[in-house]
Scaffold this motif. Structure first.
Motif, PDB file in Angstrom:
ATOM      1  N   ARG A 187       0.830  -1.208   0.000  1.00 42.18           N
ATOM      2  CA  ARG A 187       0.000   0.000   0.000  1.00 42.18           C
ATOM      3  C   ARG A 187       0.864   1.259   0.000  1.00 42.18           C
ATOM      4  O   ARG A 187       0.518   2.266  -0.626  1.00 42.18           O
ATOM      5  N   SER A 188       1.974   1.196   0.694  1.00 40.96           N
ATOM      6  CA  SER A 188       2.814   2.383   0.851  1.00 40.96           C
ATOM      7  C   SER A 188       3.731   2.606  -0.346  1.00 40.96           C
ATOM      8  O   SER A 188       3.945   3.754  -0.760  1.00 40.96           O
ATOM      9  N   ALA A 189       4.284   1.526  -0.895  1.00 38.45           N
ATOM     10  CA  ALA A 189       5.308   1.654  -1.938  1.00 38.45           C
ATOM     11  C   ALA A 189       4.781   1.421  -3.340  1.00 38.45           C
ATOM     12  O   ALA A 189       5.445   1.791  -4.313  1.00 38.45           O
ATOM     13  N   GLY A 190       3.628   0.779  -3.470  1.00 42.91           N
ATOM     14  CA  GLY A 190       3.059   0.548  -4.801  1.00 42.91           C
ATOM     15  C   GLY A 190       3.981  -0.268  -5.692  1.00 42.91           C
ATOM     16  O   GLY A 190       4.528  -1.296  -5.280  1.00 42.91           O
ATOM     17  N   THR A 191       4.210   0.221  -6.896  1.00 40.09           N
ATOM     18  CA  THR A 191       5.011  -0.512  -7.873  1.00 40.09           C
ATOM     19  C   THR A 191       6.506  -0.460  -7.590  1.00 40.09           C
ATOM     20  O   THR A 191       7.293  -1.092  -8.295  1.00 40.09           O
ATOM     21  N   ALA A 192       6.895   0.255  -6.533  1.00 39.51           N
ATOM     22  CA  ALA A 192       8.321   0.327  -6.195  1.00 39.51           C
ATOM     23  C   ALA A 192       8.820  -0.954  -5.532  1.00 39.51           C
ATOM     24  O   ALA A 192      10.029  -1.096  -5.303  1.00 39.51           O
ATOM     25  N   VAL A 193       7.907  -1.878  -5.241  1.00 34.12           N
ATOM     26  CA  VAL A 193       8.312  -3.102  -4.551  1.00 34.12           C
ATOM     27  C   VAL A 193       7.683  -4.309  -5.224  1.00 34.12           C
ATOM     28  O   VAL A 193       6.559  -4.253  -5.732  1.00 34.12           O
ATOM     29  N   ASP A 194       8.434  -5.406  -5.260  1.00 34.65           N
ATOM     30  CA  ASP A 194       7.940  -6.687  -5.765  1.00 34.65           C
ATOM     31  C   ASP A 194       8.277  -7.743  -4.708  1.00 34.65           C
ATOM     32  O   ASP A 194       9.443  -8.049  -4.475  1.00 34.65           O
ATOM     33  N   LEU A 195       7.237  -8.271  -4.084  1.00 35.06           N
ATOM     34  CA  LEU A 195       7.429  -9.206  -2.975  1.00 35.06           C
ATOM     35  C   LEU A 195       7.316 -10.667  -3.401  1.00 35.06           C
ATOM     36  O   LEU A 195       7.268 -11.553  -2.539  1.00 35.06           O
ATOM     37  N   THR A 196       7.320 -10.931  -4.683  1.00 32.66           N
ATOM     38  CA  THR A 196       7.084 -12.288  -5.181  1.00 32.66           C
ATOM     39  C   THR A 196       8.097 -13.283  -4.634  1.00 32.66           C
ATOM     40  O   THR A 196       7.729 -14.353  -4.123  1.00 32.66           O
ATOM     41  N   PRO A 225      15.331  -0.921   2.716  1.00 35.49           N
ATOM     42  CA  PRO A 225      15.398   0.447   2.171  1.00 35.49           C
ATOM     43  C   PRO A 225      14.044   0.939   1.652  1.00 35.49           C
ATOM     44  O   PRO A 225      13.739   2.132   1.763  1.00 35.49           O
ATOM     45  N   VAL A 226      13.225   0.029   1.109  1.00 37.30           N
ATOM     46  CA  VAL A 226      11.892   0.406   0.634  1.00 37.30           C
ATOM     47  C   VAL A 226      11.014   0.813   1.812  1.00 37.30           C
ATOM     48  O   VAL A 226      10.281   1.822   1.753  1.00 37.30           O
ATOM     49  N   ILE A 227      11.073   0.035   2.907  1.00 36.57           N
ATOM     50  CA  ILE A 227      10.286   0.366   4.096  1.00 36.57           C
ATOM     51  C   ILE A 227      10.689   1.734   4.628  1.00 36.57           C
ATOM     52  O   ILE A 227       9.841   2.577   4.944  1.00 36.57           O
TER      53      ILE A 227
END
Length: 219
Positions: free
Chosen positions: A76-85, A145-147
């Motif tokens: 919710r916070s980072a959107g497309t800046a993160v991929d948790l797959t 770093p994303v968090i």
């Protein structure tokens, strides 16, 4: 008045990672020694398997909270800046290994006099250890770093409160946290938590030290 922090404090996550990884490494080592013929009486076997199974529950709780609460918050916070797959795939791979570990611990407890039972336990521990080592290294290098960039500190604080619910007993967690913190980290934790934590830690440490000596043969 001190302004509220805007960058999330990730020390709690880092310490959780340290204690899980540290336990997996030292439990694997002691199980390997037992598999090589080091004697183990019933009392030690019970303490060792209790530690292993509680750790397995702790690891499961940690990654379940990440799946159900932490990952959605980050997305919710980072959107497309993160991929948790990849990290989510690791969690799915971990559960069967934890089930294998619990079975290996039960088999060892049933017959601790047989070194081959300890060898099976050591192998199960090593598989969880290796997966978690790689997973945590990737998580801290890529996700932290994303968090810090996208997640609000207040949201992270609420997440920390949720993470503490349903976890292992404080008597198991707190002394192990104290083992892996630096002096500055421990001082900061004590400063935030106050005298109650200091007293609780003092009460828990002697029993924990006895358990460490029994399970690992060290102080």
């Amino acid at each position: 008045m001190t302004a509220p922090a805007t960058t999330p404090d990730l020390l709690g996550m880092r310490l959780a990672h340290r204690i899980m990884r540290g336990d997996l490494h030292r439990l694997t080592a002691v199980a390997q020694r037992l598999g090589a013929g080091e004697p183990c009486d019933v009392r030690r076997a019970k303490a060792l398997t209790r530690w292993v199974t509680t750790l397995a529950d702790e690891i499961h709780h940690h990654h379940t909270v990440e799946d159900e609460l932490t990952w959605p918050l980050i997305e919710r916070s980072a959107g497309t800046a993160v991929d948790l797959t990849v990290l989510s795939d690791d969690h799915r791979a971990l559960d069967p290994l934890l089930d294998d570990l619990r079975r290996a611990a039960a088999g060892f407890l049933d017959a601790p006099i047989y070194p081959e039972r300890a060898a099976v336990l050591a192998d199960a521990l090593a598989r969880v250890r290796d997966l978690l080592d790689e997973h945590i290294e990737n998580e801290e290098a890529e996700l932290f770093p994303v968090i810090e960039r996208y997640v609000a500190a207040a949201d992270r604080q609420e997440m920390e409160k949720a993470i503490r619910k349903g976890g292992p007993p404080m008597g198991f967690v707190l002394p192990r946290i104290a083992e892996v913190t630096t002096s500055d980290e421990l001082a900061a934790i004590k400063g935030e938590a106050g005298s109650v934590l200091v007293l609780l830690l003092a009460l828990l440490r002697p029993r924990h030290a006895r358990r460490v000596r029994l399970v690992f043969g060290t102080s």
